[in-house]
Design a protein around this motif. Structure first.
Motif, PDB file in Angstrom:
ATOM      1  N   GLU A 180     -25.930  88.020  34.732  1.00  0.00           N
ATOM      2  CA  GLU A 180     -25.331  88.467  35.991  1.00  0.00           C
ATOM      3  C   GLU A 180     -23.831  88.697  35.811  1.00  0.00           C
ATOM      4  O   GLU A 180     -23.284  89.660  36.361  1.00  0.00           O
ATOM      5  CB  GLU A 180     -25.591  87.446  37.093  1.00  0.00           C
ATOM      6  N   GLN A 181     -23.171  87.834  35.043  1.00  0.00           N
ATOM      7  CA  GLN A 181     -21.743  88.038  34.766  1.00  0.00           C
ATOM      8  C   GLN A 181     -21.527  89.329  33.985  1.00  0.00           C
ATOM      9  O   GLN A 181     -20.582  90.081  34.270  1.00  0.00           O
ATOM     10  CB  GLN A 181     -21.184  86.854  33.981  1.00  0.00           C
ATOM     11  N   GLN A 182     -22.387  89.586  33.022  1.00  0.00           N
ATOM     12  CA  GLN A 182     -22.282  90.833  32.256  1.00  0.00           C
ATOM     13  C   GLN A 182     -22.498  92.042  33.159  1.00  0.00           C
ATOM     14  O   GLN A 182     -21.833  93.064  33.015  1.00  0.00           O
ATOM     15  CB  GLN A 182     -23.298  90.854  31.122  1.00  0.00           C
ATOM     16  N   LEU A 183     -23.449  91.923  34.093  1.00  0.00           N
ATOM     17  CA  LEU A 183     -23.721  93.017  35.026  1.00  0.00           C
ATOM     18  C   LEU A 183     -22.508  93.284  35.910  1.00  0.00           C
ATOM     19  O   LEU A 183     -22.142  94.446  36.134  1.00  0.00           O
ATOM     20  CB  LEU A 183     -24.952  92.692  35.873  1.00  0.00           C
ATOM     21  N   VAL A 184     -21.875  92.225  36.414  1.00  0.00           N
ATOM     22  CA  VAL A 184     -20.673  92.391  37.240  1.00  0.00           C
ATOM     23  C   VAL A 184     -19.575  93.075  36.440  1.00  0.00           C
ATOM     24  O   VAL A 184     -18.911  94.001  36.930  1.00  0.00           O
ATOM     25  CB  VAL A 184     -20.212  91.018  37.793  1.00  0.00           C
ATOM     26  N   ALA A 185     -19.370  92.639  35.195  1.00  0.00           N
ATOM     27  CA  ALA A 185     -18.348  93.247  34.339  1.00  0.00           C
ATOM     28  C   ALA A 185     -18.681  94.714  34.053  1.00  0.00           C
ATOM     29  O   ALA A 185     -17.789  95.578  34.088  1.00  0.00           O
ATOM     30  CB  ALA A 185     -18.216  92.467  33.037  1.00  0.00           C
ATOM     31  N   ALA A 186     -19.949  95.000  33.791  1.00  0.00           N
ATOM     32  CA  ALA A 186     -20.359  96.381  33.513  1.00  0.00           C
ATOM     33  C   ALA A 186     -20.177  97.257  34.755  1.00  0.00           C
ATOM     34  O   ALA A 186     -19.746  98.413  34.647  1.00  0.00           O
ATOM     35  CB  ALA A 186     -21.808  96.412  33.042  1.00  0.00           C
ATOM     36  N   ASN A 187     -20.494  96.720  35.924  1.00  0.00           N
ATOM     37  CA  ASN A 187     -20.306  97.487  37.163  1.00  0.00           C
ATOM     38  C   ASN A 187     -18.830  97.767  37.412  1.00  0.00           C
ATOM     39  O   ASN A 187     -18.463  98.858  37.846  1.00  0.00           O
ATOM     40  CB  ASN A 187     -20.915  96.744  38.355  1.00  0.00           C
ATOM     41  N   ALA A 188     -17.969  96.776  37.138  1.00  0.00           N
ATOM     42  CA  ALA A 188     -16.528  96.982  37.307  1.00  0.00           C
ATOM     43  C   ALA A 188     -16.026  98.055  36.342  1.00  0.00           C
ATOM     44  O   ALA A 188     -15.249  98.933  36.730  1.00  0.00           O
ATOM     45  CB  ALA A 188     -15.783  95.676  37.086  1.00  0.00           C
TER      46      ALA A 188
ATOM     47  N   ASN B 181     -17.812 100.434  35.047  1.00  0.00           N
ATOM     48  CA  ASN B 181     -18.390 101.704  35.501  1.00  0.00           C
ATOM     49  C   ASN B 181     -17.583 102.271  36.665  1.00  0.00           C
ATOM     50  O   ASN B 181     -17.306 103.482  36.708  1.00  0.00           O
ATOM     51  CB  ASN B 181     -19.852 101.487  35.907  1.00  0.00           C
ATOM     52  N   ASP B 182     -17.189 101.412  37.602  1.00  0.00           N
ATOM     53  CA  ASP B 182     -16.378 101.871  38.731  1.00  0.00           C
ATOM     54  C   ASP B 182     -15.034 102.414  38.252  1.00  0.00           C
ATOM     55  O   ASP B 182     -14.552 103.437  38.752  1.00  0.00           O
ATOM     56  CB  ASP B 182     -16.161 100.731  39.728  1.00  0.00           C
ATOM     57  N   GLU B 183     -14.430 101.731  37.278  1.00  0.00           N
ATOM     58  CA  GLU B 183     -13.152 102.190  36.728  1.00  0.00           C
ATOM     59  C   GLU B 183     -13.323 103.545  36.042  1.00  0.00           C
ATOM     60  O   GLU B 183     -12.485 104.444  36.199  1.00  0.00           O
ATOM     61  CB  GLU B 183     -12.602 101.158  35.747  1.00  0.00           C
ATOM     62  N   LEU B 184     -14.413 103.694  35.295  1.00  0.00           N
ATOM     63  CA  LEU B 184     -14.664 104.983  34.630  1.00  0.00           C
ATOM     64  C   LEU B 184     -14.907 106.096  35.648  1.00  0.00           C
ATOM     65  O   LEU B 184     -14.453 107.230  35.456  1.00  0.00           O
ATOM     66  CB  LEU B 184     -15.851 104.855  33.672  1.00  0.00           C
ATOM     67  N   LYS B 185     -15.595 105.777  36.725  1.00  0.00           N
ATOM     68  CA  LYS B 185     -15.805 106.786  37.781  1.00  0.00           C
ATOM     69  C   LYS B 185     -14.473 107.190  38.414  1.00  0.00           C
ATOM     70  O   LYS B 185     -14.229 108.372  38.677  1.00  0.00           O
ATOM     71  CB  LYS B 185     -16.745 106.234  38.861  1.00  0.00           C
ATOM     72  N   ARG B 186     -13.604 106.196  38.654  1.00  0.00           N
ATOM     73  CA  ARG B 186     -12.294 106.484  39.221  1.00  0.00           C
ATOM     74  C   ARG B 186     -11.485 107.375  38.275  1.00  0.00           C
ATOM     75  O   ARG B 186     -10.870 108.361  38.700  1.00  0.00           O
ATOM     76  CB  ARG B 186     -11.535 105.185  39.495  1.00  0.00           C
ATOM     77  N   GLN B 187     -11.521 107.045  36.978  1.00  0.00           N
ATOM     78  CA  GLN B 187     -10.801 107.862  35.996  1.00  0.00           C
ATOM     79  C   GLN B 187     -11.371 109.278  35.926  1.00  0.00           C
ATOM     80  O   GLN B 187     -10.619 110.251  35.790  1.00  0.00           O
ATOM     81  CB  GLN B 187     -10.859 107.206  34.619  1.00  0.00           C
ATOM     82  N   LEU B 188     -12.705 109.392  36.017  1.00  0.00           N
ATOM     83  CA  LEU B 188     -13.333 110.715  35.989  1.00  0.00           C
ATOM     84  C   LEU B 188     -12.879 111.551  37.177  1.00  0.00           C
ATOM     85  O   LEU B 188     -12.556 112.739  37.025  1.00  0.00           O
ATOM     86  CB  LEU B 188     -14.863 110.568  35.983  1.00  0.00           C
ATOM     87  N   GLU B 189     -12.837 110.937  38.358  1.00  0.00           N
ATOM     88  CA  GLU B 189     -12.386 111.671  39.546  1.00  0.00           C
ATOM     89  C   GLU B 189     -10.926 112.092  39.402  1.00  0.00           C
ATOM     90  O   GLU B 189     -10.556 113.212  39.773  1.00  0.00           O
ATOM     91  CB  GLU B 189     -12.575 110.811  40.806  1.00  0.00           C
ATOM     92  N   ALA B 190     -10.109 111.197  38.831  1.00  0.00           N
ATOM     93  CA  ALA B 190      -8.697 111.537  38.611  1.00  0.00           C
ATOM     94  C   ALA B 190      -8.574 112.698  37.620  1.00  0.00           C
ATOM     95  O   ALA B 190      -7.767 113.627  37.825  1.00  0.00           O
ATOM     96  CB  ALA B 190      -7.938 110.321  38.109  1.00  0.00           C
ATOM     97  N   GLU B 191      -9.370 112.672  36.553  1.00  0.00           N
ATOM     98  CA  GLU B 191      -9.332 113.758  35.570  1.00  0.00           C
ATOM     99  C   GLU B 191      -9.838 115.063  36.168  1.00  0.00           C
ATOM    100  O   GLU B 191      -9.313 116.139  35.854  1.00  0.00           O
ATOM    101  CB  GLU B 191     -10.151 113.383  34.326  1.00  0.00           C
TER     102      GLU B 191
END
Length: 128
Positions: free
Chosen positions: A78-86, A88-98
């Motif tokens: 579950e900790q790994q899932l939370v870290a992976a989701n965070a 993923n959210d950061e990568l989505k934010r960067q993708l939108e910025a790009e």
């Protein structure tokens, strides 16, 4: 029936079964008679019960250990899932910025191209 030998086989099986039953009965009678008292019987039952309880406790402890191990593994996952989701959210934010940056660059290129075309028209030069 005696020609096929089944009668002899049946008689043998009955005799063997009767011998086993007789041996069990005599052992049981010997065990229950004589110096054996109800306290002896109670002590045997109590010993057997305690042995069964100890076995059950050991199994229960083993199952509890397995459950604790699986819960620990689940918590880690579950900790790994939370870290992976965070991440993923950061990568989505960067993708939108790009994407936004790409759109801005595309608009800037269009503006520069239009300005270049206007300057070429004003100066009467050909677009190279």
């Amino acid at each position: 029936m005696s020609e096929s030998g089944l009668g002899a086989l049946f008689a043998y099986a009955l005799g063997r079964n009767a011998a086993a039953d007789a041996a069990f009965s005599s052992a049981f009678k010997r065990k229950m008679s004589g110096e054996r008292t109800w306290r002896d019987a109670y002590h045997e039952l109590e010993t057997a019960h305690n042995k069964d309880v100890d076995t059950a406790r050991q199994l229960f402890a083993k199952y509890e250990a397995r459950i604790a191990e699986k819960e620990q593994k689940l918590e880690y996952l579950e900790q790994q899932l939370v870290a992976a989701n965070a991440a993923n959210d950061e990568l989505k934010r960067q993708l939108e910025a790009e994407k936004a940056h790409g759109v801005m660059l595309d608009d800037r290129l269009f503006d520069l191209s239009m300005r270049h075309a206007r300057l070429c028209k004003k100066t009467n030069t050909k677009d190279s």
